[in-house]
Write an enzyme that holds these catalytic residues in place. Structure first.
Site, short mmCIF file in Angstrom:
data_model
loop_
_atom_site.label_atom_id
_atom_site.label_comp_id
_atom_site.label_asym_id
_atom_site.label_seq_id
_atom_site.Cartn_x
_atom_site.Cartn_y
_atom_site.Cartn_z
N ASP A 1 0.84 -1.20 0.00
CA ASP A 1 0.00 0.00 0.00
C ASP A 1 0.88 1.25 0.00
O ASP A 1 2.00 1.23 0.52
CB ASP A 1 -0.89 0.03 1.24
N MET A 2 0.36 2.33 -0.55
CA MET A 2 1.13 3.57 -0.63
C MET A 2 1.69 3.98 0.73
O MET A 2 2.86 4.37 0.83
CB MET A 2 0.24 4.70 -1.17
#
Length: 224
Positions: A68-69
């Protein structure tokens, strides 16, 4: 504003050679910083990502898996088609071992356990995921408390499956959301830190050519 409606804050990044922890002609192992997309997103403002930054120095690099970012930590990338095929197969066959470190809200009643709640995409609220015992896919996480504080704790998370947002949703369902989680945390837990306190801490796999076992560890950049 509800935590789940918090806007995505995109940061500017320049390539840092220190991200690369290991490199040979077949693969890279990198430490992705929090706030950087793994691959390009939708829209012109989401093209800056780990893949695009690595492309400038390793033009043949290929993404094998994603974080995930807002999650930091270890990723392995392939440097050619055969390495990509071999590494992807290891992920598909669950032959890759991964652990994560997280700082979670509250004080758990136990020091370790397992979470086996099935998950699927919450289509009306994408990218959120949801627990669904009828249509969800199996998802299994083992957890162990490493250090307790007054109102938070450091935890080691071992995902057996690799569902999107698995660790974030499982910890929410346990009643202890990860601090800084703009998708699943309550307002208080969200505001305790400026970043998502989730880090891919260790990664083990077989080298795609030699078959030798490779193991990497990388500490998070936060103080717990």
């Amino acid at each position: 504003m509800h935590p789940q409606n918090q806007p995505i804050q995109l940061r500017h990044f320049d390539f840092d050679p220190q991200w690369v922890l290991y490199a040979d002609e077949h693969l890279l192992v990198v430490n992705k910083p929090s706030g950087l997309l793994s691959v390009p997103g939708r829209g012109a403002d989401k093209q800056l990502c780990l893949q695009s930054l690595l492309d400038e120095h390793y033009p043949q690099v290929r993404i094998v898996h994603r974080l995930d970012m807002d999650t930091s930590g270890l990723m392995v990338l392939a440097m050619n088609a055969e390495a990509h095929r071999q590494l992807s197969r290891q992920f598909q066959d669950r032959q890759i071992s991964k652990t994560y470190l997280a700082v979670c809200s509250g004080k758990p009643s136990q020091l370790q356990g397992r979470i086996g709640l099935p998950m699927r995409c919450d289509w009306e609220r994408r990218p959120l995921q949801m627990i669904d015992f009828r249509f969800g896919k199996s998802a299994l996480t083992y957890w162990q408390v490493l250090h307790m504080h007054r109102d938070r704790f450091l935890i080691l998370l071992t995902p057996i499956t690799g569902r999107s947002h698995q660790l974030r949703l499982h910890m929410k369902m346990l009643g202890h959301p990860i601090l800084g989680d703009n998708l699943y945390a309550d307002r208080h837990s969200l505001q305790q830190t400026e970043r998502l306190m989730l880090h891919a801490h260790s990664l083990s796999f077989r080298h795609p050519v030699s078959g030798s076992l490779m193991h990497f560890q990388c500490p998070p950049d936060w103080e717990h």
